[in-house]
Design an enzyme around this catalytic site. Structure first.
Site, PDB file in Angstrom:
ATOM      1  N   HIS A 180      14.181 -38.090  -7.589  1.00  0.00           N
ATOM      2  CA  HIS A 180      13.626 -38.600  -6.323  1.00  0.00           C
ATOM      3  C   HIS A 180      12.152 -38.254  -6.177  1.00  0.00           C
ATOM      4  O   HIS A 180      11.674 -37.996  -5.077  1.00  0.00           O
ATOM      5  CB  HIS A 180      14.444 -38.060  -5.147  1.00  0.00           C
ATOM      6  CG  HIS A 180      15.871 -38.516  -5.182  1.00  0.00           C
ATOM      7  ND1 HIS A 180      16.246 -39.816  -4.963  1.00  0.00           N
ATOM      8  CD2 HIS A 180      17.014 -37.848  -5.464  1.00  0.00           C
ATOM      9  CE1 HIS A 180      17.556 -39.933  -5.095  1.00  0.00           C
ATOM     10  NE2 HIS A 180      18.050 -38.745  -5.405  1.00  0.00           N
ATOM     11  N   CYS A 217       0.850  -1.187   0.000  1.00  0.00           N
ATOM     12  CA  CYS A 217       0.000   0.000   0.000  1.00  0.00           C
ATOM     13  C   CYS A 217       0.883   1.233   0.000  1.00  0.00           C
ATOM     14  O   CYS A 217       1.944   1.261   0.613  1.00  0.00           O
ATOM     15  CB  CYS A 217      -0.935   0.074   1.193  1.00  0.00           C
ATOM     16  SG  CYS A 217      -2.044  -1.300   1.372  1.00  0.00           S
ATOM     17  N   LYS A 242       5.615  -4.528  -4.734  1.00  0.00           N
ATOM     18  CA  LYS A 242       7.068  -4.475  -4.691  1.00  0.00           C
ATOM     19  C   LYS A 242       7.611  -4.603  -3.268  1.00  0.00           C
ATOM     20  O   LYS A 242       8.588  -5.282  -3.018  1.00  0.00           O
ATOM     21  CB  LYS A 242       7.521  -3.148  -5.314  1.00  0.00           C
ATOM     22  CG  LYS A 242       9.025  -2.945  -5.354  1.00  0.00           C
ATOM     23  CD  LYS A 242       9.621  -3.755  -6.463  1.00  0.00           C
ATOM     24  CE  LYS A 242      11.130  -3.615  -6.569  1.00  0.00           C
ATOM     25  NZ  LYS A 242      11.701  -4.752  -7.289  1.00  0.00           N
ATOM     26  N   GLU A 274      16.202 -18.743  -8.819  1.00  0.00           N
ATOM     27  CA  GLU A 274      15.838 -17.366  -9.115  1.00  0.00           C
ATOM     28  C   GLU A 274      15.142 -17.269 -10.482  1.00  0.00           C
ATOM     29  O   GLU A 274      14.151 -16.552 -10.629  1.00  0.00           O
ATOM     30  CB  GLU A 274      17.086 -16.466  -9.045  1.00  0.00           C
ATOM     31  CG  GLU A 274      16.867 -15.017  -9.418  1.00  0.00           C
ATOM     32  CD  GLU A 274      15.803 -14.291  -8.602  1.00  0.00           C
ATOM     33  OE1 GLU A 274      15.330 -14.836  -7.595  1.00  0.00           O
ATOM     34  OE2 GLU A 274      15.425 -13.175  -9.007  1.00  0.00           O
ATOM     35  N   TRP A 277      -2.791  -2.654  -1.695  1.00  0.00           N
ATOM     36  CA  TRP A 277      -2.546  -4.087  -1.874  1.00  0.00           C
ATOM     37  C   TRP A 277      -3.400  -4.756  -0.809  1.00  0.00           C
ATOM     38  O   TRP A 277      -3.162  -4.572   0.385  1.00  0.00           O
ATOM     39  CB  TRP A 277      -1.070  -4.410  -1.673  1.00  0.00           C
ATOM     40  CG  TRP A 277      -0.757  -5.853  -1.900  1.00  0.00           C
ATOM     41  CD1 TRP A 277      -0.578  -6.474  -3.096  1.00  0.00           C
ATOM     42  CD2 TRP A 277      -0.592  -6.864  -0.893  1.00  0.00           C
ATOM     43  NE1 TRP A 277      -0.313  -7.817  -2.901  1.00  0.00           N
ATOM     44  CE2 TRP A 277      -0.319  -8.072  -1.553  1.00  0.00           C
ATOM     45  CE3 TRP A 277      -0.651  -6.858   0.498  1.00  0.00           C
ATOM     46  CZ2 TRP A 277      -0.097  -9.261  -0.871  1.00  0.00           C
ATOM     47  CZ3 TRP A 277      -0.438  -8.047   1.180  1.00  0.00           C
ATOM     48  CH2 TRP A 277      -0.166  -9.237   0.487  1.00  0.00           C
ATOM     49  N   GLU A 326       6.414 -15.614 -11.269  1.00  0.00           N
ATOM     50  CA  GLU A 326       5.914 -14.345 -10.744  1.00  0.00           C
ATOM     51  C   GLU A 326       5.232 -13.486 -11.814  1.00  0.00           C
ATOM     52  O   GLU A 326       4.221 -12.853 -11.552  1.00  0.00           O
ATOM     53  CB  GLU A 326       7.125 -13.597 -10.172  1.00  0.00           C
ATOM     54  CG  GLU A 326       6.838 -12.276  -9.543  1.00  0.00           C
ATOM     55  CD  GLU A 326       8.083 -11.651  -8.940  1.00  0.00           C
ATOM     56  OE1 GLU A 326       9.207 -12.040  -9.319  1.00  0.00           O
ATOM     57  OE2 GLU A 326       7.935 -10.768  -8.096  1.00  0.00           O
ATOM     58  N   LYS A 377      11.311 -15.860 -11.059  1.00  0.00           N
ATOM     59  CA  LYS A 377      11.016 -14.786 -12.017  1.00  0.00           C
ATOM     60  C   LYS A 377       9.907 -15.213 -12.964  1.00  0.00           C
ATOM     61  O   LYS A 377       8.974 -14.475 -13.203  1.00  0.00           O
ATOM     62  CB  LYS A 377      12.288 -14.492 -12.810  1.00  0.00           C
ATOM     63  CG  LYS A 377      12.847 -13.152 -12.954  1.00  0.00           C
ATOM     64  CD  LYS A 377      13.066 -12.204 -11.870  1.00  0.00           C
ATOM     65  CE  LYS A 377      12.469 -12.392 -10.544  1.00  0.00           C
ATOM     66  NZ  LYS A 377      13.178 -11.811  -9.447  1.00  0.00           N
ATOM     67  N   ASN A 404      -1.578   2.077   5.903  1.00  0.00           N
ATOM     68  CA  ASN A 404      -0.734   0.997   5.394  1.00  0.00           C
ATOM     69  C   ASN A 404      -0.318   0.165   6.587  1.00  0.00           C
ATOM     70  O   ASN A 404       0.173   0.721   7.575  1.00  0.00           O
ATOM     71  CB  ASN A 404       0.499   1.583   4.688  1.00  0.00           C
ATOM     72  CG  ASN A 404       1.470   0.503   4.262  1.00  0.00           C
ATOM     73  OD1 ASN A 404       1.079  -0.650   4.061  1.00  0.00           O
ATOM     74  ND2 ASN A 404       2.734   0.859   4.142  1.00  0.00           N
ATOM     75  N   GLY A 405      -0.522  -1.140   6.522  1.00  0.00           N
ATOM     76  CA  GLY A 405      -0.151  -2.014   7.641  1.00  0.00           C
ATOM     77  C   GLY A 405      -1.291  -2.961   7.942  1.00  0.00           C
ATOM     78  O   GLY A 405      -2.224  -3.118   7.144  1.00  0.00           O
ATOM     79  N   ARG A 415       3.743  -0.312  -4.900  1.00  0.00           N
ATOM     80  CA  ARG A 415       3.484  -0.850  -3.567  1.00  0.00           C
ATOM     81  C   ARG A 415       2.145  -1.575  -3.485  1.00  0.00           C
ATOM     82  O   ARG A 415       1.805  -2.153  -2.446  1.00  0.00           O
ATOM     83  CB  ARG A 415       3.506   0.269  -2.526  1.00  0.00           C
ATOM     84  CG  ARG A 415       4.792   1.053  -2.488  1.00  0.00           C
ATOM     85  CD  ARG A 415       4.710   2.147  -1.472  1.00  0.00           C
ATOM     86  NE  ARG A 415       4.659   1.611  -0.142  1.00  0.00           N
ATOM     87  CZ  ARG A 415       5.711   1.341   0.594  1.00  0.00           C
ATOM     88  NH1 ARG A 415       6.912   1.582   0.131  1.00  0.00           N
ATOM     89  NH2 ARG A 415       5.580   0.843   1.794  1.00  0.00           N
TER      90      ARG A 415
HETATM   91  O1  M6R Z   1      12.679  -5.690  -0.862  1.00  0.00           O
HETATM   92  P1  M6R Z   1      13.134  -7.100  -0.609  1.00  0.00           P
HETATM   93  O2  M6R Z   1      14.384  -7.441  -1.316  1.00  0.00           O
HETATM   94  O3  M6R Z   1      13.208  -7.414   0.859  1.00  0.00           O
HETATM   95  O4  M6R Z   1      11.971  -7.998  -1.199  1.00  0.00           O
HETATM   96  C1  M6R Z   1      11.985  -9.380  -1.012  1.00  0.00           C
HETATM   97  C2  M6R Z   1      10.989 -10.075  -1.910  1.00  0.00           C
HETATM   98  O5  M6R Z   1       9.686  -9.644  -1.628  1.00  0.00           O
HETATM   99  C3  M6R Z   1      11.274  -9.817  -3.392  1.00  0.00           C
HETATM  100  O6  M6R Z   1      12.564 -10.187  -3.738  1.00  0.00           O
HETATM  101  C4  M6R Z   1      10.294 -10.595  -4.272  1.00  0.00           C
HETATM  102  O7  M6R Z   1      10.499 -11.956  -4.122  1.00  0.00           O
HETATM  103  C5  M6R Z   1      10.445 -10.167  -5.722  1.00  0.00           C
HETATM  104  N1  M6R Z   1       9.193  -9.682  -6.204  1.00  0.00           N
HETATM  105  C6  M6R Z   1      10.927 -11.252  -6.608  1.00  0.00           C
HETATM  106  O8  M6R Z   1      11.060 -10.804  -7.910  1.00  0.00           O
END
Ligand code: M6R
Length: 589
Positions: free
Chosen positions: A485, A2, A584, A462, A71, A469, A466, A95-96, A27
């Site tokens: 396995h 948010c 984000k 990773e 969010w 996501e 990606k 926010n929170g 956000r």
């Molecule tokens: O701001 P941060 O690096 O702490 O964020 C951690 C994760 O939320 C962040 O890396 C998330 O997994 C990404 N959206 C992945 O692309």
């Protein structure tokens, strides 16, 4: 999660709020809203969906207002649950998460109050309205209301008939700013940064009052706090997309510069005090989430191999519940692009409470994590706007690899050179364009696997994150040796497999897994510096990347994987910058 923005001053508030919210949209983008104060009266405009849906509100009158991009946590993404929430004379954005919202709501209902949303936030508007009737002072009413809340919050509050905005912060980021044109509050500096403006970060338990005359900060007892305001120059503002169609594509292209700047900066931050701690360190614990967690895994591989130091990587969200046994001389490294991830912050605080020193690796100066840590290694990726982390991953690796070589040096161990990695990353980018041709097979896939051994496994994890996501394809990163396995049962002709093979010593063994999936009909895509492997019969297509020390190779091998995810997302018709259900900066646990 948010984004909050608030303004009071000489200008019309609506354009300030809308422009600020656009910069905060990373956000959260489930729904959005603004409230304007005009002639002592409040007007609220909310919509489901993105901030652009608020454009009709741009013409609303009023020199004071609050705005929010959401969010969803409590309550579905809908206009009804969009902020600002109004009750009585009070209107607020939050926010929170208010953890005791249910109990407070029951109290309000028992008094005959009616709710117009399903959110936890609205209860705060009810509380403040009741207390304002007793106090006739908004700041005091907000403070008393906050005393009844548990959980996390950043609030900006308006009250009908009062020319002021009151803000409060507890475990959710909030900055306050002022300039000739008025006073501001926002979840992120970038939303209000402009030449000539100055800002400060509100601490937990603090309050602020914004008026046309400026911004005042108060402690938990409402005693004024003297704050040094720092300048919010252009460099703090959020960047644009430049010549690129999406932030994600631009940020992938910025990796070489992120690596170069971070290597330079990290070296400078390893001062004598940190060196002393590194020399005494016997164990390393990493706490991080998502992509940052994968950086931690890459670092673990390098630290064990190069610096011979026992390293454990924890999912920050699990760390506190796991309560790992505290080993003496443990340095905890908290890795976070935003420096605001609630789980990472909580884990860093838990590590401190266990007596560990905490080193923050973060991309955002003055972030909560930076302020909570004993030491900081900044990453210099520049602002990252796309939800999918890309250049920040390589910047984190750059900082962590500098740390690794320093740890090796302190133990009189040889370490491979980091020089030239930025140039190799640029070369990798140029060579990775080929992955666009891989896209059709991925779009038709039922699921995807990414395989690797050692550091290649970390890159595979990773790459998989990606892809899932932003393309929404089920995808898993796997240790190549583990596949047989159980998971091999899932592989068939509609299961593309991406194998990362950058360590010559492990190549034959990873290729065994490639043979196994190929035998089950899977199309195989390879990311490797080894030309001979690229020619293997089993390989459908290959991204041939430059060679570097295998311990550092995820810095390069991740690039074609990021680009692959980007192109698949586009082909699936998704917005790669704003994947569904995500945000984000994850500032709630
Ligand atoms: O701001 P941060 O690096 O702490 O964020 C951690 C994760 O939320 C962040 O890396 C998330 O997994 C990404 N959206 C992945 O692309």
């Amino acid at each position: 999660m948010c984004g909050i923005v608030a303004y009071i001053g000489k200008k019309r508030a609506a354009p300030v709020l809308l422009d600020g919210l656009k910069k905060l949209e990373y956000r959260g983008y489930d729904c959005a809203g603004v409230a304007l104060l005009f002639d002592g009266k409040l007007e609220v405009f909310k919509r489901q969906g993105r901030v652009e849906a608020l454009e009709p509100a741009r013409t609303l009158a009023g020199n004071a207002g609050i705005g929010h991009t959401r969010w969803a946590t409590h309550g579905a993404p809908s206009e009804r649950n969009a902020h600002p929430h109004r009750y009585g004379r009070i209107c607020l954005v939050h926010n929170g998460i208010i953890e005791n919202a249910d109990a407070l709501r029951r109290e309000c209902l028992a008094r005959g109050e009616r709710f117009s949303s399903d959110t936890d936030s609205e209860v705060a508007a009810h509380l403040i309205d009741g207390l304002y009737q007793e106090e006739n002072d908004l700041l005091r009413a907000v403070r008393r209301a906050c005393g009844r809340l548990s959980g996390s919050y950043a609030f900006a509050v308006l009250c009908e008939g009062r020319e002021e905005v009151v803000c409060a912060r507890m475990r959710s980021p909030l900055i306050v700013a002022k300039g000739e044109d008025g006073a501001f509050a926002a979840s992120d500096i970038g939303a209000v940064a402009a030449p000539g403006r100055q800002g400060c970060v509100l601490e937990d338990g603090e309050f602020a009052r914004l008026t046309r005359e400026g911004a005042e900060v108060f402690d938990a007892h409402l005693h004024p706090v003297r704050r040094t305001f720092f300048s919010l120059g252009d460099e703090e503002a959020l960047p644009g997309k430049g010549e690129y169609p999406h932030f994600m594509r631009k940020e992938i292209a910025e990796a070489p510069s992120a690596i170069e700047k971070t290597l330079f900066e990290a070296e400078k931050h390893i001062n004598s005090q940190l060196c002393e701690v590194l020399c005494q360190t016997e164990y390393l614990d990493i706490v991080a989430c998502g992509t940052a967690y994968h950086s931690g895994l890459c670092f673990q591989y390098a630290a064990e191999r190069i610096a011979h130091i026992r390293t454990e990587v924890f999912s920050a969200s699990e760390y506190r519940d796991l309560q790992p046994v505290a080993m003496p001389h443990t340095l905890t490294i908290a890795v976070s692009q935003s420096g605001e991830t609630a789980d990472t912050l909580a884990a860093a605080q838990a590590a401190k409470a266990r007596g560990c020193r905490v080193l923050a690796v973060t991309n955002v100066a003055r972030s909560s994590l930076e302020r909570a840590a004993d030491f900081v290694l900044p990453t210099r990726a520049g602002r990252e706007v796309a939800v999918a982390a890309t250049k920040s991953f390589q910047a984190q690796l750059a900082a962590l690899y500098v740390l690794c070589t320093q740890l090796a040096k302190g133990r009189n161990l040889p370490a491979p050179s980091l020089a030239g990695l930025a140039v190799l990353a640029a070369e990798t980018l140029a060579r990775s364009a080929a992955v666009e041709a891989w896209v059709p097979l991925f779009c038709e896939a039922r699921s995807v696997f990414f395989l690797g051994r050692g550091a290649d496994r970390c890159a595979a994890l990773e790459g998989s994150l990606k892809l899932k996501e932003i393309s929404y394809l089920p995808s898993e990163g796997y240790a190549a040796g583990e596949l047989k396995h159980g998971t091999l049962a899932l592989v068939d002709g509609r299961t593309p497999v991406v194998a990362v093979v950058c360590d010559e010593a492990l190549a034959d063994r990873t290729m065994n897994a490639v043979h196994e999936v190929y035998a089950r009909g899977a199309p195989v895509f390879l990311v490797t510096p080894f030309e001979a492997l690229a020619r293997a019969r089993e390989v459908t297509a290959c991204a041939l990347i430059p060679r570097c020390d295998p311990a550092f190779s995820p810095m390069l091998s991740v690039i074609p994987l990021q680009l692959l995810a980007y192109h698949v997302a586009l082909a699936c018709g998704n917005d790669p910058d704003k994947p569904r259900n995500l945000a984000k900066s994850v500032t709630v646990e």
